[in-house]
Design a protein around this motif. Structure first.
Motif, PDB file in Angstrom:
ATOM      1  N   THR A 204       0.916  -1.267   0.061  1.00  0.00           N
ATOM      2  CA  THR A 204      -0.267   0.135  -0.023  1.00  0.00           C
ATOM      3  C   THR A 204       0.880   1.236  -0.149  1.00  0.00           C
ATOM      4  N   LEU A 205       0.423   2.198  -0.591  1.00  0.00           N
ATOM      5  CA  LEU A 205       0.756   3.802  -0.305  1.00  0.00           C
ATOM      6  C   LEU A 205      -0.397   4.586  -0.687  1.00  0.00           C
ATOM      7  N   ASN A 206      -0.314   5.506   0.212  1.00  0.00           N
ATOM      8  CA  ASN A 206      -1.333   6.702   0.099  1.00  0.00           C
ATOM      9  C   ASN A 206      -0.547   7.987   0.032  1.00  0.00           C
ATOM     10  N   ILE A 207      -0.586   8.580  -1.045  1.00  0.00           N
ATOM     11  CA  ILE A 207       0.195   9.751  -1.276  1.00  0.00           C
ATOM     12  C   ILE A 207      -0.748  10.987  -1.808  1.00  0.00           C
ATOM     13  N   SER A 208      -0.318  12.045  -1.574  1.00  0.00           N
ATOM     14  CA  SER A 208      -0.829  13.393  -2.011  1.00  0.00           C
ATOM     15  C   SER A 208      -0.052  14.016  -3.136  1.00  0.00           C
ATOM     16  N   MET A 209      -0.418  14.645  -4.157  1.00  0.00           N
ATOM     17  CA  MET A 209       0.300  15.483  -5.077  1.00  0.00           C
ATOM     18  C   MET A 209      -0.006  17.094  -4.902  1.00  0.00           C
ATOM     19  N   PRO A 210       0.884  17.626  -4.579  1.00  0.00           N
ATOM     20  CA  PRO A 210       0.787  19.102  -4.576  1.00  0.00           C
ATOM     21  C   PRO A 210      -0.068  19.723  -5.586  1.00  0.00           C
ATOM     22  N   GLY A 211      -1.312  20.152  -5.400  1.00  0.00           N
ATOM     23  CA  GLY A 211      -1.901  20.974  -6.365  1.00  0.00           C
ATOM     24  C   GLY A 211      -3.045  20.080  -7.366  1.00  0.00           C
ATOM     25  N   VAL A 212      -2.989  18.713  -6.904  1.00  0.00           N
ATOM     26  CA  VAL A 212      -3.673  17.583  -7.628  1.00  0.00           C
ATOM     27  C   VAL A 212      -4.956  17.146  -6.617  1.00  0.00           C
ATOM     28  N   ASP A 213      -6.274  17.344  -7.260  1.00  0.00           N
ATOM     29  CA  ASP A 213      -7.465  17.068  -6.646  1.00  0.00           C
ATOM     30  C   ASP A 213      -7.455  15.271  -7.008  1.00  0.00           C
ATOM     31  N   ALA A 214      -7.702  14.692  -5.839  1.00  0.00           N
ATOM     32  CA  ALA A 214      -7.506  13.135  -6.039  1.00  0.00           C
ATOM     33  C   ALA A 214      -8.934  12.613  -7.145  1.00  0.00           C
ATOM     34  N   GLU A 215     -10.155  13.386  -7.071  1.00  0.00           N
ATOM     35  CA  GLU A 215     -11.063  12.743  -8.061  1.00  0.00           C
ATOM     36  C   GLU A 215     -10.558  13.232  -9.367  1.00  0.00           C
ATOM     37  N   ALA A 216     -10.134  14.295  -9.628  1.00  0.00           N
ATOM     38  CA  ALA A 216      -9.199  14.730 -11.192  1.00  0.00           C
ATOM     39  C   ALA A 216      -8.294  13.648 -11.324  1.00  0.00           C
ATOM     40  N   ALA A 217      -7.481  13.116 -10.452  1.00  0.00           N
ATOM     41  CA  ALA A 217      -6.384  12.052 -10.800  1.00  0.00           C
ATOM     42  C   ALA A 217      -6.916  10.953 -11.170  1.00  0.00           C
ATOM     43  N   ILE A 218      -8.042  10.549 -10.381  1.00  0.00           N
ATOM     44  CA  ILE A 218      -8.508   9.122 -10.786  1.00  0.00           C
ATOM     45  C   ILE A 218      -9.290   9.147 -11.996  1.00  0.00           C
ATOM     46  N   VAL A 219      -9.840  10.270 -12.438  1.00  0.00           N
ATOM     47  CA  VAL A 219     -10.202  10.286 -13.933  1.00  0.00           C
ATOM     48  C   VAL A 219      -9.283  10.219 -15.020  1.00  0.00           C
ATOM     49  N   ALA A 220      -8.287  10.973 -14.632  1.00  0.00           N
ATOM     50  CA  ALA A 220      -6.942  11.170 -15.612  1.00  0.00           C
ATOM     51  C   ALA A 220      -6.463   9.943 -15.760  1.00  0.00           C
ATOM     52  N   LEU A 221      -6.296   9.039 -14.710  1.00  0.00           N
ATOM     53  CA  LEU A 221      -5.583   7.590 -14.971  1.00  0.00           C
ATOM     54  C   LEU A 221      -6.654   6.521 -15.134  1.00  0.00           C
ATOM     55  N   LYS A 222      -7.732   6.766 -15.203  1.00  0.00           N
ATOM     56  CA  LYS A 222      -8.488   5.585 -15.320  1.00  0.00           C
ATOM     57  C   LYS A 222      -8.401   4.671 -16.696  1.00  0.00           C
ATOM     58  N   GLU A 223      -7.674   5.149 -17.774  1.00  0.00           N
ATOM     59  CA  GLU A 223      -7.538   4.371 -18.744  1.00  0.00           C
ATOM     60  C   GLU A 223      -6.191   3.474 -18.526  1.00  0.00           C
ATOM     61  N   ILE A 224      -5.444   3.928 -17.477  1.00  0.00           N
ATOM     62  CA  ILE A 224      -4.228   3.013 -17.099  1.00  0.00           C
ATOM     63  C   ILE A 224      -4.028   2.574 -15.834  1.00  0.00           C
ATOM     64  N   ALA A 225      -4.743   3.056 -15.014  1.00  0.00           N
ATOM     65  CA  ALA A 225      -4.612   2.398 -13.672  1.00  0.00           C
ATOM     66  C   ALA A 225      -6.197   2.538 -12.723  1.00  0.00           C
ATOM     67  N   ALA A 226      -6.308   1.360 -12.274  1.00  0.00           N
ATOM     68  CA  ALA A 226      -7.632   1.503 -11.431  1.00  0.00           C
ATOM     69  C   ALA A 226      -7.267   1.662  -9.989  1.00  0.00           C
ATOM     70  N   LEU A 227      -7.408   2.720  -9.238  1.00  0.00           N
ATOM     71  CA  LEU A 227      -7.093   3.039  -7.756  1.00  0.00           C
ATOM     72  C   LEU A 227      -8.303   3.721  -7.099  1.00  0.00           C
TER      73      LEU A 227
END
Length: 398
Positions: A317-340
């Motif tokens: 497991t890793l739980n991280i936050s990226m400065p300036g990145v909203d989690a919901e937006a990140a999940i949408v941006a990554l949905k084609e390459i990773a399910a998280l």
């Protein structure tokens, strides 16, 4: 010993897995090990007898498989087979452990309960229900690193404390809790100690062996077994089992604690999954640790912030936050390459801030950007650099 990996057995993931996003949400549910799936199928299709049927070979075979599964589950935590009762999963086990003690607590005047603020809702909500029945609950706040102090638990103990409940591993952060230290602090107390081990059973071995842990909740689908099956381990203290009363009625199965026909196929799957977890623990841990190290090499140069003490975080497991990145937006941006995910699957329909990260006192911006990556020994190699590039693009456009 060779550990099964997704590369070795592509059938371990859904068909055409290579064309689908990499699955990195194993804390929500794990893929079923192909060996376990075969075991479940055998005991559902070929050996379909009712374990309660004593008059023929079908029932006897089912009864013997259930007994073996009880031994397999018990072996992981060095308990007696008769201490294991099968349930539908860790949520039911938690409810049975907590609510099942209420009548005893009321009868002896012990109405005080202790738990951490970062427990799963399957613990927090039963505690809340008991508050409506006149019980008093003390909740222990975690450190900024995501773990509770055993001394804080000890200081909260009272003569009328009935139960202490602290999870083995937090499902959102992957941070292990000091359950061995807490168990030792309870050595002079009569309070029962319950551990929700949904995320830790079969992955943390030594901590769950502590004999002062009275109750352990287990979930099949968190250890590469089927959904819909779990167990509650109830260790005897001075030869007496915890005085738990059933929550349902209508049969004598599971020593009267849980009525209903036993799902032999699911139980067989949980049994084998438990056995494999114990035997392959070291190799699984090494594989997961390698994936974690690779993830850290990709994310940390980007300024990623870890949500949880890395020294106490499990290898998958890793739980991280990226400065300036909203989690919901990140999940949408990554949905084609990773399910998280960005937290517990049980509350994924809710957009409320994580109660776990909030309890740790993290800044609101860090909480809103939290991403949970979780993998397994069956996870193929992850293109962490590709994931990191997508996240970097979000920081530039955000």
């Amino acid at each position: 010993m060779t550990v099964t990996t997704a590369t070795d057995t592509p059938e371990s993931y859904p068909q055409d897995a290579s064309q689908r996003p990499i699955y990195l949400d194993c804390n929500a549910t794990t893929p079923m090990d192909p060996r376990v799936a075969a075991e479940v199928a055998e005991w559902m299709v070929s050996e379909f007898g009712n374990a309660g049927s004593r008059t023929h070979a079908y029932g006897q075979a089912a009864k013997e498989r259930v007994a073996r599964a009880r031994r397999e589950v018990a072996s992981v935590v060095d308990a007696r087979p008769e201490d294991v009762s099968f349930t539908s999963g860790a949520t039911e086990s938690n409810n049975l452990a907590i609510l099942g003690l209420a009548e005893y607590g009321e009868s002896v005047g012990k109405r005080h309960l202790i738990c951490s603020q970062i427990e799963h809702k399957a613990v927090l909500e039963p505690f809340g229900h008991l508050q409506t029945r006149g019980f008093e609950v003390t909740t222990i706040a975690p450190s900024a690193g995501g773990w509770v102090d055993a001394n804080a638990v000890a200081e909260a103990l009272r003569p009328d404390t009935l139960l202490v409940s602290v999870m083995a591993v937090n499902n959102e952060t992957g941070v292990t809790q000091p359950i061995e230290a807490i168990a030792s602090e309870l050595s002079e107390s009569e309070a029962f100690f319950h551990v929700d081990a949904a995320q830790g059973f079969g992955k943390l071995i030594d901590p769950l062996l502590h004999k002062r842990i009275d109750l352990i909740s287990v979930s099949g689908h968190k250890i590469y077994g089927p959904k819909g099956i779990g167990a509650l381990v109830m260790r005897r203290r001075a030869y007496k089992r915890p005085p738990i009363k059933p929550l349902m009625f209508g049969g004598g199965q599971e020593r009267g604690l849980r009525p209903g026909t036993l799902p032999v196929g699911l139980i067989a799957g949980l049994g084998l999954a438990s056995d494999l977890a114990l035997r392959e623990h070291s190799d699984r841990h090494e594989h997961c640790k390698n994936l974690q190290h690779a993830a850290l090499r990709a994310f940390m140069p980007l300024g990623a912030v870890l949500n949880g003490d890395l020294e106490r975080t499990v290898s998958h497991t890793l739980n991280i936050s990226m400065p300036g990145v909203d989690a919901e937006a990140a999940i949408v941006a990554l949905k084609e390459i990773a399910a998280l995910s960005n937290g517990s699957a049980c509350t994924s329909q809710s957009y409320e801030p994580s109660h776990v990260l909030t309890a740790a006192g993290l800044p609101a911006s860090q909480i809103s950007g939290a991403l949970r990556f979780s993998w397994s020994y069956m996870t193929r190699e992850v293109e962490w650099s590709q994931i990191a590039s997508r996240l970097t693009a979000l920081t530039q456009t955000g």
